[in-house]
Design a protein around this motif. Sequence first.
Motif, mmCIF file in Angstrom:
data_model
loop_
_atom_site.group_PDB
_atom_site.id
_atom_site.type_symbol
_atom_site.label_atom_id
_atom_site.label_comp_id
_atom_site.label_asym_id
_atom_site.label_seq_id
_atom_site.Cartn_x
_atom_site.Cartn_y
_atom_site.Cartn_z
ATOM 1 N N UNK A 128 0.839 -1.068 -0.350
ATOM 2 C CA UNK A 128 -0.148 0.523 0.104
ATOM 3 C C UNK A 128 1.063 1.043 0.022
ATOM 4 N N UNK A 129 0.647 2.107 -1.015
ATOM 5 C CA UNK A 129 0.768 3.322 -0.950
ATOM 6 C C UNK A 129 -0.094 4.248 -0.152
ATOM 7 N N UNK A 130 0.218 4.986 0.869
ATOM 8 C CA UNK A 130 -0.088 5.466 1.855
ATOM 9 C C UNK A 130 0.206 7.323 1.039
ATOM 10 N N UNK A 131 -1.004 8.037 1.897
ATOM 11 C CA UNK A 131 -1.020 9.498 1.446
ATOM 12 C C UNK A 131 -1.738 10.462 1.739
ATOM 13 N N UNK A 132 -1.517 11.533 2.212
ATOM 14 C CA UNK A 132 -2.170 12.611 2.598
ATOM 15 C C UNK A 132 -2.203 14.040 1.667
ATOM 16 N N UNK A 133 -3.761 14.208 1.840
ATOM 17 C CA UNK A 133 -3.721 15.185 1.176
ATOM 18 C C UNK A 133 -3.711 15.079 -0.498
ATOM 19 N N UNK A 135 -0.977 13.603 -1.225
ATOM 20 C CA UNK A 135 0.853 13.746 -1.695
ATOM 21 C C UNK A 135 1.229 12.557 -1.508
ATOM 22 N N UNK A 136 2.318 12.117 -1.387
ATOM 23 C CA UNK A 136 3.289 10.500 -0.810
ATOM 24 C C UNK A 136 3.505 10.534 0.336
ATOM 25 N N UNK A 137 3.547 9.752 1.399
ATOM 26 C CA UNK A 137 3.614 10.063 2.764
ATOM 27 C C UNK A 137 4.502 8.347 2.947
ATOM 28 N N UNK A 138 4.660 7.382 2.656
ATOM 29 C CA UNK A 138 5.327 6.013 1.942
ATOM 30 C C UNK A 138 4.376 5.173 1.798
#
Length: 593
Positions: A128-133, A135-138
């Motif tokens: 899984x790619x994590x995002x915030x707003x 945008x990539x976060x991790x």
Amino acid sequence: MFTCDEVYDVAVIGGGHAGCEAALIAAKTGAKTLLLTQSLDTIAQMSCNPSIGGIAKGQIVREIDALGGAMGKVTDASALHYHMLNTGKGPAVHSPRVQCDKKTYQFTFKHLLELQPGLDIMQDEAVQLTTDDNKITGVLTLRDTFYRAKTVILTTGTFLAGTIHIGTVNYPGGRYNDMPSNLLAKNLKEIGLHTLRFKTGTPMRINARQMDVSKFRLQPSDNPLQPISHFTDAREQSKRKFLQCYITRTNLETDKILRANAHRSAMYSGSIHGMGPRYCPSVEDKIKKFPEITSHPLFLEPEGFNTEEYYIQGFSTSMPEDVQRALLKTVPGLENTPITRAGYAVEYDFSDPKDLYPTLESKLIPGLFCAGQINGTTGYEEAGGQGLVAGINASMKVQGKEPLILRRDEAYIGVLIDDLVNKGVNEPYRMFTSRAEYRILLRNDNADLRLMPYAFKYGTIEEKYRRPFERYQEEVQKQLRHPGCPVDDTDLYPWTPEKVLTHADIHQKYAGYYERNKKDAEKLAQADSIKIPAGFDPSSVRGLLFESSQKLKSVKPLTLGQASRIPGVTPADIQLLAVHIERYRRLHREPNN
């Protein structure tokens, strides 16, 4: 969930040819980098053919090498056969191709990665790619470990929802005996990537113990040979041991078996839905597309110094295993050779490359970069070139520095990326010299002169090579001004007087064509220097074709030159855009940079 303490500048997912180049180059530019791979034992694995280079591909490898990548050096370190292709034609299309010991290549590249400061390598599967707003976060892994990252580079190859096909048999797999990446494939769709489906394939491997070489045409290694890396000493390389390659052909009997069993092929039974590579078709595809040709060449290539396995170039197939065995018995010299690995096709997801900027960053998810087969390409070399560009640009994004965008007149890698992001793909993309309109400028012999200044700019080549490279530039210019004058070899190594003379001779022979190409390239550079402001709306341009406006909104070109290369955008559209861009810039007081 365990969260790793480290915050990475760049996280690379996938340890194939794109991933290895991306991780290595990102770390070289000073980015704290993580390489995540399902298996440390398959890093840099040559999953298909045991060779690097080929028509146009050899030029790409020389470019990777000139930019500070590792593919060329690793190839020379594992070389078992050298051959320069197209020597019957002009030097613009001369293309080096090197057969490699597959295991030596793999382990040499893995060791380079392990030695690279600032690079961590971890065996785990990204799910899984994590995002915030948005945008990539991790990245979250199968072991429920979370790695925080400012940018992520996807280099997933054929593993996204991969399916293996052998005749009517099919099962999940990103490569034979390697599990696919299904959870990540699902996640990419959930976060908004536009994914499509392609297929590729590989031939059976054989035990050469019972090959009858008397029925083959010999293809010896070149003598003298030309190393593929600019940094390899040709004299020292020539002292090494090399192996022979061979050529044989299919015949009418092969053709009959293929036709009689066409309905059992995964390609034609309806099992495979993804489009395959037109320029590297399976042998069953050849009889459909070229019914008048009943004999096709097969190239027998050793897979290593310490194995009897051979790869049969030109015999790619997804036929059932019994058919593959029958086919082999019809080929002169291979009648008694046992199969060690069956040929197969692999079907996989890829992401629409039109969703990328020329930096290879996603237009949909800031901080996400894509490189290699996930962009719809095929081939180790195309993957490596994209990986290198993505690695540099992910690092530059984090550092707030200027990205690397190669123009079509600067590199085959530039042609490749420009084609992908502007035209997209409807079949696996393979590079050819014919795709490059400036191929006289983009020869394999001048890749260093074209691109090495970028490597010194981004810090991807050791400083000890700067002075020798500058000396090489000086000697080339001196030779062009005064042909035949003695070459001063002071501080020139690893470049040589022979290389200076060869380059100058080619340049002088093609001077007229070179100047014509250069003038055309200057026009391209001028158009590419006109930046399209971020807030500019193409639909506001009166007189612009509606279709052109829609395509411009979709592709989001960064420059007027890029806009001109979008299929369907006309010269009249470009003239209108130029006027309105200048008007917009003046109104908003924006500089052209």
